[in-house]
Write an enzyme that holds these catalytic residues in place. Sequence first.
Site, PDB file in Angstrom:
ATOM      1  N   ASN A 187      -4.113   7.023  48.907  1.00 41.82           N
ATOM      2  CA  ASN A 187      -3.639   5.732  48.414  1.00 41.82           C
ATOM      3  C   ASN A 187      -3.271   4.736  49.526  1.00 41.82           C
ATOM      4  OD1 ASN A 187      -2.080   7.185  45.455  1.00 41.82           O
ATOM      5  ND2 ASN A 187      -4.066   6.167  45.614  1.00 41.82           N
ATOM      6  N   ASP A 244      -1.701   8.058  36.136  1.00 42.86           N
ATOM      7  CA  ASP A 244      -2.753   7.103  36.485  1.00 42.86           C
ATOM      8  C   ASP A 244      -2.906   6.023  35.406  1.00 42.86           C
ATOM      9  OD1 ASP A 244      -4.702   6.106  38.177  1.00 42.86           O
ATOM     10  OD2 ASP A 244      -6.317   7.272  37.268  1.00 42.86           O
TER      11      ASP A 244
HETATM   12  C1  IPE Z   1      -4.355   9.580  41.600  1.00 38.76           C
HETATM   13  O1  IPE Z   1      -4.716   8.346  41.111  1.00 38.76           O
HETATM   14  C2  IPE Z   1      -3.129   9.441  42.462  1.00 38.76           C
HETATM   15  C3  IPE Z   1      -1.892   9.137  41.766  1.00 38.76           C
HETATM   16  C4  IPE Z   1      -1.729   9.016  40.485  1.00 38.76           C
HETATM   17  C5  IPE Z   1      -0.741   8.964  42.611  1.00 38.76           C
HETATM   18  P1  IPE Z   1      -5.816   7.463  41.838  1.00 38.76           P
HETATM   19  O2  IPE Z   1      -5.988   6.261  41.019  1.00 38.76           O
HETATM   20  O3  IPE Z   1      -5.465   7.265  43.260  1.00 38.76           O
HETATM   21  O4  IPE Z   1      -7.095   8.408  41.772  1.00 38.76           O
HETATM   22  P2  IPE Z   1      -8.625   8.028  41.815  1.00 38.76           P
HETATM   23  O5  IPE Z   1      -8.797   7.081  42.954  1.00 38.76           O
HETATM   24  O6  IPE Z   1      -8.949   7.419  40.505  1.00 38.76           O
HETATM   25  O7  IPE Z   1      -9.314   9.343  41.998  1.00 38.76           O
HETATM   26  C1  IPE Z   2      -1.608   5.106  39.335  1.00 41.80           C
HETATM   27  O1  IPE Z   2      -2.122   3.941  38.827  1.00 41.80           O
HETATM   28  C2  IPE Z   2      -0.497   4.877  40.322  1.00 41.80           C
HETATM   29  C3  IPE Z   2      -0.865   5.157  41.712  1.00 41.80           C
HETATM   30  C4  IPE Z   2      -1.991   5.676  42.127  1.00 41.80           C
HETATM   31  C5  IPE Z   2       0.130   4.866  42.711  1.00 41.80           C
HETATM   32  P1  IPE Z   2      -3.317   3.166  39.524  1.00 41.80           P
HETATM   33  O2  IPE Z   2      -2.726   2.178  40.464  1.00 41.80           O
HETATM   34  O3  IPE Z   2      -4.278   4.111  40.125  1.00 41.80           O
HETATM   35  O4  IPE Z   2      -3.954   2.403  38.294  1.00 41.80           O
HETATM   36  P2  IPE Z   2      -5.484   2.282  37.937  1.00 41.80           P
HETATM   37  O5  IPE Z   2      -6.027   3.682  37.907  1.00 41.80           O
HETATM   38  O6  IPE Z   2      -6.113   1.478  39.004  1.00 41.80           O
HETATM   39  O7  IPE Z   2      -5.500   1.637  36.610  1.00 41.80           O
HETATM   40 MG    MG Z   3      -5.950   5.055  39.443  1.00 47.09          MG
END
Ligand code: IPE
Ligand code: IPE
Ligand code: MG
Length: 243
Positions: free
Chosen positions: A71, A23
């Site tokens: 997602n 993340d």
């Molecule tokens: C968790 O990250 C999913 C992945 C890393 C693929 P998210 O960014 O989607 O999670 P939340 O929304 O902060 O819980």
């Molecule tokens: C994690 O990074 C990757 C995926 C969930 C695909 P994020 O896209 O959630 O990045 P932040 O959490 O918004 O910084």
């Molecule tokens: Mg995230």
Amino acid sequence: MGETIAAVQQDIIIPKHVAIIMDGNGRWAQMRGNKRVAGHKAGVESVRSTVSTARKLGVKALTLFAFSSENWQRPEQEVSVLMDLFMYVLTKEVKRLHKNDIRFKVIGDLSRFSDKLKRNIAKAESLTENNTGMVLSIAANYGGRWDITQAAKKLAQRVQNDELALDDITEQTLDEQTSLSEFAELDLLIRTGGDYRISNFLLWQSAYAEFYFTETLWPDFDESAFDKAVEDFSDRQRRFGMT
Ligand code: IPE
Ligand code: IPE
Ligand code: MG
């Protein structure tokens, strides 16, 4: 710069199975005044380095959360870049995995992916299926609740077909239907990006996993960051409910 664990071979307990919630890509990019997708692109390099560090350390199973069931709710353009990146990695990186004796696997509900993506996944899985150095599982359109639900459904189906008695629904038989059941039990669950939640990742499998949370954003997660998580794991005392 300190020496890496792989270089010094210290007396460290290496987790057999590590899972990572990767993340922080979006924030990493935005902090640099870039679009969120630039962070996803940068994150691919962290995937490469993490796979190679895990292999060097002797981790037997590495499971990476790449795309959650939730997602899909992101803007269409971001979802489409993530799908393209996935396709790119599938076509460009699998040979390298194969050369390094790494088995590749995708877990999650693949039904929503394009036929082309599904074909590429199947190809990569079959090319690498006999590799034994390490297994890399990518969780894509994965959700812990989905995983438990699909396992329950499979058992219910067998009961309905008179292949299984109701009393044979046990923790063991349910476990056998969940993703990753053929691999070592999950030892260490890492989350980068500074949030302290599981976001519907490996709910069933993390029952006795050690959790490691770090503020480091995924594109900054390098070999030394991974070493730190493993050292932290190695120092912990796991009791599994005993004294
Ligand atoms: C968790 O990250 C999913 C992945 C890393 C693929 P998210 O960014 O989607 O999670 P939340 O929304 O902060 O819980
Ligand atoms: C994690 O990074 C990757 C995926 C969930 C695909 P994020 O896209 O959630 O990045 P932040 O959490 O918004 O910084
Ligand atoms: Mg995230």
